[in-house]
Design an enzyme around this catalytic site. Structure first.
Site, PDB file in Angstrom:
ATOM      1  N   CYS A   2       0.836  -1.184   0.000  1.00  0.00           N
ATOM      2  CA  CYS A   2       0.000   0.000   0.000  1.00  0.00           C
ATOM      3  C   CYS A   2       0.874   1.237   0.000  1.00  0.00           C
ATOM      4  O   CYS A   2       2.092   1.172  -0.119  1.00  0.00           O
ATOM      5  CB  CYS A   2      -0.896   0.010   1.243  1.00  0.00           C
ATOM      6  N   GLY A  78       2.978  -3.076   3.761  1.00  0.00           N
ATOM      7  CA  GLY A  78       3.853  -4.233   3.888  1.00  0.00           C
ATOM      8  C   GLY A  78       3.078  -5.510   4.105  1.00  0.00           C
ATOM      9  O   GLY A  78       1.905  -5.640   3.719  1.00  0.00           O
TER      10      GLY A  78
END
Length: 642
Positions: A2, A78
């Site tokens: 993201c 992550g």
């Protein structure tokens, strides 16, 4: 995978905060095409923004995510690979975790264990957690630096984001070149420590955390290191133990990295590292066929490893996909676009094929694994052999080889010297200015890329107020206490310097294609284990990647473990810049705009352009830097397709 952003200040309205966050998020929309969200505090001028690429529990992982009691809010980029194990533990402690999102696990792990919870995480991460009650922000970046985190703090306002361009999206931030960052770039083609090429914008270093706390009407920001690599040498075990333990750690890491709720594939170059990841992952897929992705060039056999990649694919039973990367006539469009996605030029022209292969992978999967980090961890670069050859010559001449702990003798290294047969330019560069000097000076000469560059620049334009020295920054890392040996000094510097730059490329090229890139060989447990191995076992006789080869040899084709000609994804840039892209290069570097910059000695540049040796990086370094200036500093070049 993201993109995150944050906005904290001593003054400002909720509307101003949200407007700022929306601008930042729009700049990194490619990182998260599956959704977005903003959370703004109702008591302070602060907020968090998020753009989402949904990988784990796509239905329930929307961010920013808030705990049930409303106290903690998180934005996270992550993957936490041990999230299922942590989830069970946290539920057992009574936490109301309802989803299977690793983000929710991260959030409640912080509530349970506080800042120390980062020690429990296995994964890649950059996150920010806001404590609404204490008015405190806690941010952290993973130990190796797989995921990015940048910030700018002027004493009154803190901006942070996954990419620099998001910080620059704020109207009050003026993009200026950092003289110290430029000096690092000309020396290494990356910036050391927390520097970037932008004045006033820093990166949170790997293994570090940042805390921001409101104290009255003031905002206090503190950065500290929570992890570093320690070389506690294990003298109790033999080589067989280290091989078997390493094999187990690699297996477990790949098993965890296969956790995904969306289609997953792998890069495959035909080299040892990616082949090992592919073969081990394919074996664990439970009947599902792994998709693999390979790239090559048509400019000659020295730019094409598809034969090896196809052999590995057939051995592992993968669904093989390849792309032959277009010739250099696309460079005028592709290179500005890449410099935009990169934020700042780093490393070499390998970013070009990585970008194309990521675009190929994005047509088939949403997650892709690769073998990044194997050279640094398992001692795989030819420069390590070159440095030890010089050390062994010195030991033989001065009869000191047996006086040093963890020494490598000339006799033991001789059988492995053929590896250097194709590296004569590197050896010539190493020895042209001296021999048998201090270890830091000698290795610096191997990683210093300023040869051929310094005369092309106006060095007065690069000087900083504090008389900065890239070599002194290098020394602080290379000469750290308790590294025990030259091989640990070299690989530790690369872990702290060149590897984060390569991971930067990995992150940006995958994110430009809106896919998640995973690097299972860089599981911190493997990194820590390799640091415990005695150097005379880890690099015995100068055997490159010996322990790694032994740990995976039963799982991959023998032709791969026996290879002596691995190329490292070379790019025919010199052919392009002297051929189809010649006009583009000359028009960029010899333009009136470049001349007015006052940074280059253009008369010398013009003479140099036709003399670049094959695989040289001088033209690449200058071209990347000039395009970076035009995109981010001048802001008069908008890359196509953005």
């Amino acid at each position: 995978m993201c993109g995150i952003s944050g906005w904290l200040a001593t003054a400002g309205s909720p509307l101003q905060v949200e407007h700022g966050l929306r601008s930042m998020m729009n700049a990194i929309r490619h990182r998260g095409p599956d959704g977005d969200g903003v959370w703004v505090d109702d008591n302070r001028p602060m907020g968090l923004g998020h753009v989402r690429l949904a990988i784990i529990d796509p239905e329930h992982g929307k961010q920013p995510m808030v705990t049930e009691d409303g106290r903690f809010i998180v934005v996270f980029n992550g993957a936490i690979y041990n999230y299922l194990e942590l989830r069970r533990e946290l539920i057992g402690k009574g936490h109301p975790i309802h989803s299977y999102s690793d983000t929710e696990v991260l959030l409640y792990a912080y509530r349970e264990w506080g800042e120390g919870f980062v020690d429990r995480l296995v994964g890649m991460f950059a996150f920010a957690i806001w404590d609404k009650y204490e008015q405190k922000l806690f941010c952290a970046r993973d130990r190796i630096g797989i995921k990015p985190f940048y910030y700018s703090f002027d004493g009154e306002r803190l901006l942070f984001a996954s990419e620099i361009k998001a910080i620059l999206a704020d109207e009050s931030v003026r993009a200026q070149a950092s003289s110290e960052g430029l000096q690092d770039y000309l020396t290494f083609q990356f910036c050391l420590d927390d520097k970037t090429l932008f004045k006033g914008i820093q990166k949170l270093e790997p293994g570090c955390c940042l805390t921001a706390l409101y104290v009255g009407d003031k905002l206090k920001v503190r950065v500290r290191q929570y992890w570093d690599l320690h070389y506690n040498i294990d003298e109790e075990h033999d080589e067989r133990y280290f091989i078997d333990t390493l094999a187990g750690l690699i297996d477990d890491s790949i098993r965890l990295h296969l956790r995904s709720d969306v289609p997953l594939g792998a890069h495959l170059s035909g080299g040892l590292d990616s082949s090992a990841v592919v073969c081990l992952a394919a074996r664990m897929m439970g009947g599902e066929q792994l998709k693999t992705f390979t790239g090559a060039f048509n400019e000659g056999p020295q730019f094409d490893e598809t034969g090896y990649a196809k052999e590995v694919s057939a051995f592992a039973g993968t669904a093989y996909n390849e792309i032959f990367i277009p010739a250099g006539h696309e460079l005028p469009d592709v290179l500005p676009r890449l410099m935009y996605y990169m934020d700042e030029p780093l490393a070499g022209p390998g970013v070009i094929p990585q970008y194309y292969v990521s675009q190929l992978a994005s047509q088939h999967v949403k997650v892709v694994m690769g073998g990044q980090g194997g050279d640094e961890l398992f001692v795989g670069y030819a420069r390590y052999m070159a440095a030890y050859l010089e050390k062994c010559l010195s030991g033989a001449i001065y009869q000191t080889a047996n006086q040093r702990r963890y020494a490598v003798s000339l006799e033991s290294i001789v059988p492995n010297l053929p590896l250097l047969a194709t590296y004569q330019p590197m050896l010539q560069g190493l020895w042209k200015d001296g021999l048998f000097g201090a270890h830091d000076q000698r290795y610096f000469s191997l990683v210093d890329r300023s040869d051929g560059m310094s005369q092309l620049f106006n060095l007065d334009a690069l000087r900083s107020d504090r008389n900065y020295s890239p070599f002194e920054s290098f020394q602080r890392i290379f000469n750290r206490d308790e590294l025990h040996s030259l091989v640990n000094q070299m690989t530790y510097f690369d872990l702290k310097g060149s590897l984060p730059a390569l991971l930067h490329v990995e992150d940006r090229t995958s994110m430009a294609a809106s896919i998640e890139s995973r690097v299972p060989l860089l599981d911190h447990r493997i990194v820590e284990f390799m640091a415990t191995i005695p150097p005379n076992i880890k690099f015995a006789g100068g055997r490159m990647k010996h322990l790694f080869k032994e740990s995976v040899k039963s799982s991959i084709p023998q032709t791969i473990t026996d290879r002596k000609d691995k190329m490292g994804f070379p790019t025919p840039l010199t052919q392009w810049t002297k051929g189809v892209a010649r006009d583009f290069v000359r028009d960029t570097l010899l333009s009136d705009q470049a001349r007015r910059r006052g940074l280059y000695n253009l008369d010398v540049v013009e003479k140099m352009l036709g003399n670049e040796r094959e695989f040289g990086r001088v033209v690449w370094g200058m071209l990347s830097l000039e395009l970076w200036h035009r995109i981010f500093i001048d802001r008069d070049l908008k890359p196509s397709g953005i």
